[in-house]
Design an enzyme around this catalytic site. Sequence first.
Site, mmCIF file in Angstrom:
data_model
loop_
_atom_site.group_PDB
_atom_site.id
_atom_site.type_symbol
_atom_site.label_atom_id
_atom_site.label_comp_id
_atom_site.label_asym_id
_atom_site.label_seq_id
_atom_site.Cartn_x
_atom_site.Cartn_y
_atom_site.Cartn_z
ATOM 1 N N GLU A 1 38.790 30.510 42.557
ATOM 2 C CA GLU A 1 38.723 32.201 41.769
ATOM 3 C C GLU A 1 38.823 32.612 39.818
ATOM 4 O O GLU A 1 38.494 31.323 39.357
ATOM 5 C CB GLU A 1 40.808 31.975 41.733
ATOM 6 N N ASP A 2 38.441 33.482 40.277
ATOM 7 C CA ASP A 2 38.325 34.202 39.112
ATOM 8 C C ASP A 2 39.121 34.591 38.035
ATOM 9 O O ASP A 2 39.289 35.878 36.955
ATOM 10 C CB ASP A 2 36.404 34.988 38.493
ATOM 11 N N SER B 1 39.859 36.113 50.314
ATOM 12 C CA SER B 1 39.802 37.331 49.522
ATOM 13 C C SER B 1 40.381 38.345 49.462
ATOM 14 O O SER B 1 40.539 39.504 50.764
ATOM 15 C CB SER B 1 37.933 38.229 49.640
ATOM 16 N N ALA B 2 40.711 39.702 48.760
ATOM 17 C CA ALA B 2 41.753 40.406 48.850
ATOM 18 C C ALA B 2 41.026 41.243 48.569
ATOM 19 O O ALA B 2 41.615 42.662 49.474
ATOM 20 C CB ALA B 2 42.659 41.011 47.406
ATOM 21 N N LYS C 1 48.244 38.828 46.000
ATOM 22 C CA LYS C 1 47.734 37.601 45.159
ATOM 23 C C LYS C 1 48.728 38.321 43.872
ATOM 24 O O LYS C 1 48.570 39.650 43.667
ATOM 25 C CB LYS C 1 45.960 37.076 44.902
ATOM 26 N N ASP D 1 37.728 32.447 46.444
ATOM 27 C CA ASP D 1 37.456 34.252 46.688
ATOM 28 C C ASP D 1 36.149 34.840 46.346
ATOM 29 O O ASP D 1 35.443 33.818 46.628
ATOM 30 C CB ASP D 1 38.167 34.381 44.980
ATOM 31 N N LEU D 2 36.054 35.693 46.758
ATOM 32 C CA LEU D 2 35.137 36.627 47.137
ATOM 33 C C LEU D 2 34.285 36.895 45.554
ATOM 34 O O LEU D 2 33.371 36.993 45.032
ATOM 35 C CB LEU D 2 35.069 37.342 47.579
ATOM 36 N N ASP D 3 34.510 38.054 45.101
ATOM 37 C CA ASP D 3 34.382 39.010 44.732
ATOM 38 C C ASP D 3 34.820 38.352 42.581
ATOM 39 O O ASP D 3 35.662 37.573 42.422
ATOM 40 C CB ASP D 3 35.662 39.879 43.649
ATOM 41 N N THR E 1 30.750 41.065 41.792
ATOM 42 C CA THR E 1 31.257 42.320 42.399
ATOM 43 C C THR E 1 32.644 43.080 41.423
ATOM 44 O O THR E 1 33.068 44.340 41.755
ATOM 45 C CB THR E 1 32.636 42.386 43.716
ATOM 46 N N LYS F 1 42.216 42.049 38.791
ATOM 47 C CA LYS F 1 40.745 41.250 39.801
ATOM 48 C C LYS F 1 41.872 40.261 40.047
ATOM 49 O O LYS F 1 42.878 39.604 39.921
ATOM 50 C CB LYS F 1 40.456 39.842 38.188
HETATM 51 C C1 BG6 Z 1 39.761 41.500 45.061
HETATM 52 C C2 BG6 Z 1 39.502 42.343 43.604
HETATM 53 O O1 BG6 Z 1 38.583 40.555 45.375
HETATM 54 O O2 BG6 Z 1 39.631 42.294 45.846
HETATM 55 C C3 BG6 Z 1 40.365 43.133 43.220
HETATM 56 O O3 BG6 Z 1 39.188 40.922 42.371
HETATM 57 C C4 BG6 Z 1 40.329 43.873 44.164
HETATM 58 O O4 BG6 Z 1 39.119 43.704 41.758
HETATM 59 C C5 BG6 Z 1 40.696 43.499 45.445
HETATM 60 O O5 BG6 Z 1 41.342 45.607 43.578
HETATM 61 C C6 BG6 Z 1 40.551 44.403 46.839
HETATM 62 O O6 BG6 Z 1 39.558 45.430 47.373
HETATM 63 P P1 BG6 Z 1 38.871 46.513 47.760
HETATM 64 O O7 BG6 Z 1 37.411 46.161 48.028
HETATM 65 O O8 BG6 Z 1 39.808 45.606 49.239
HETATM 66 O O9 BG6 Z 1 39.412 47.456 47.497
HETATM 67 MG MG MG Z 2 37.863 37.231 41.818
#
Ligand code: BG6
Ligand code: MG
Length: 218
Positions: free
Chosen positions: A169-170, A114-115, A145, A8-10, A16, A43
Amino acid sequence: DIKGFVFDLDGVITDTSRYHAQAWGQLATKLGVDYPNLGDAVKGISRMDALEMILQKGGLENNYTATEKEALATEKNTNYVQLIQNMSAKDILPGMAAFLADLKREGYGIALASASKNAPTILAKIGLQDYFTKTVDPATLQHGKPDPEIFIKGAQLLDLMPAQCIGLEDAAAGIAGINAAGETSVGIGDPQLLHAAAINFTDTSQVTLANIQQAMNG
Ligand code: BG6
Ligand code: MG
């Protein structure tokens, strides 16, 4: 045997998640929605799914057309993009640059699950894009997810079976996805929030190959 790592990234590679929380919080306030724990709830959740969660919390899900919902999501993203503007290598979470370097040196596969549609921008800003030549494009997903789809695709990008992969993952939704994919889950953060993880670390500085190997053998 473990041969790959699906990240995962964020909240895992960089902090972030607080910017996502801030930008969603701004929108929730504007909509008049009181949402305790909004930061944890969003998240791992895709942009449109997170908006839907907030609207439902306020009983507002039928008050907006699809076009209006798109505009609200865009408004949040505009605020978010503003918040990530000045990110750089200093925003890599403790230990993660060294961990990635170790994985590469030891020949493990590395993929991004990452989403976030902002993930490529963030990786470039923090200077880690060269590690992530294999990233799942969230725009290609049928389900976000906690569905396992993104983690299954991450393993596929590495030409590995899910059982050969560790997912990091967080987010509770992310841990659920990793587990359902059949990968070994590493939860980083509050162990109560991430109780479903196979392995828990309270922060990224504990994420090392040695600690993971120890946790898997213990
Ligand atoms: C995830 C975050 O990595 O990305 C979520 O944990 C976020 O909080 C999701 O909503 C989507 O991100 P983005 O940048 O496509 O709006
Ligand atoms: Mg995350």
